[in-house]
Enzyme design. Sequence first.
Site, PDB file in Angstrom:
ATOM      1  N   TYR A  91      -2.910  -0.800  10.011  1.00 44.24           N
ATOM      2  CA  TYR A  91      -2.379  -0.820   8.664  1.00 44.24           C
ATOM      3  C   TYR A  91      -1.363  -0.656   7.547  1.00 44.24           C
ATOM      4  O   TYR A  91      -0.584  -1.314   7.720  1.00 44.24           O
ATOM      5  CB  TYR A  91      -4.140  -0.409   8.128  1.00 44.24           C
ATOM      6  CG  TYR A  91      -4.021  -1.059   6.303  1.00 44.24           C
ATOM      7  CD1 TYR A  91      -4.641  -2.331   5.745  1.00 44.24           C
ATOM      8  CD2 TYR A  91      -3.855  -0.245   5.401  1.00 44.24           C
ATOM      9  CE1 TYR A  91      -4.546  -3.116   5.112  1.00 44.24           C
ATOM     10  CE2 TYR A  91      -3.568  -0.551   4.174  1.00 44.24           C
ATOM     11  CZ  TYR A  91      -4.028  -1.520   3.898  1.00 44.24           C
ATOM     12  OH  TYR A  91      -4.256  -2.379   2.297  1.00 44.24           O
ATOM     13  N   SER A 135       0.850  -1.336  -0.148  1.00 48.02           N
ATOM     14  CA  SER A 135      -0.026  -0.088   0.015  1.00 48.02           C
ATOM     15  C   SER A 135       0.703   1.520   0.210  1.00 48.02           C
ATOM     16  O   SER A 135       2.276   1.075   0.359  1.00 48.02           O
ATOM     17  CB  SER A 135      -1.328  -0.296   1.444  1.00 48.02           C
ATOM     18  OG  SER A 135      -1.438   1.143   1.542  1.00 48.02           O
TER      19      SER A 135
END
Length: 246
Positions: free
Chosen positions: A166, A153
């Site tokens: 995350y 990401s």
Amino acid sequence: MFDYTARPDLLKGRVILVTGAGRGIGAAAAMSYAAHGATVLLLGKTEDHLTRIYDAIEAAGYPQAAVIPFNLETALPHQYDELASMIEAEFGKVDGLLHNASIIGPRTPLEQLSGDNFMRVMQVNVNGMFMLTSTLLPLLKLSEDASVIFTSSSVGRKGRAYWGAYAVSKFATEGLMQVMADEVEGISNVRANSVNPGATRTDMRAQAYPGENPQNNPLPEEIMPVYLYLMGPDSKGVNGQAFDAQ
């Protein structure tokens, strides 16, 4: 968008395991791999979702897939060993592994992030991914040309406020990919790389950005070129690299 056109039989004869294969990017990748000739092992926690993708692959006349219900959040070490043994007995080897499954967890300041929530995200996104990688590595080494794709990401390459567990899990994902790539370099037929999908029209994206118009983002099917490139023989020798799907 990543520029690559896959030939129809790109993945013929390959056995590829996709985690989080029931929805979103995982489902699109599973369909795409099957469409290019692979036998796809659909791993995920919700059997109904996996069965839907299995049926779609069957209906399209692609090679028969396999459904593997498996919960990365609760699985114990011995269950990973049993999974690897089952795959070896049924398929003999693994040619590809797409680590796609992950959870976002709460988007909140670190100060307000509970230990339970932090550990839950790490369990799925990091511990489960490591366990699957380490137990399947012997089967990947049996392949003549094996590829492992880690899903990263933008917040796993530069941390941003409120992305908490995350973001930390995606930094760990990049780290695991780099360590693995360095270990297999030059001594096996296995390669490891990461992909940042970017903004994509998925349920997870909608959860992270509830105010965003999803129509502005590409469908998972539209970002498949990089996933096909890295899983097929055209990327042989490409190892330890961080890719962007868009």
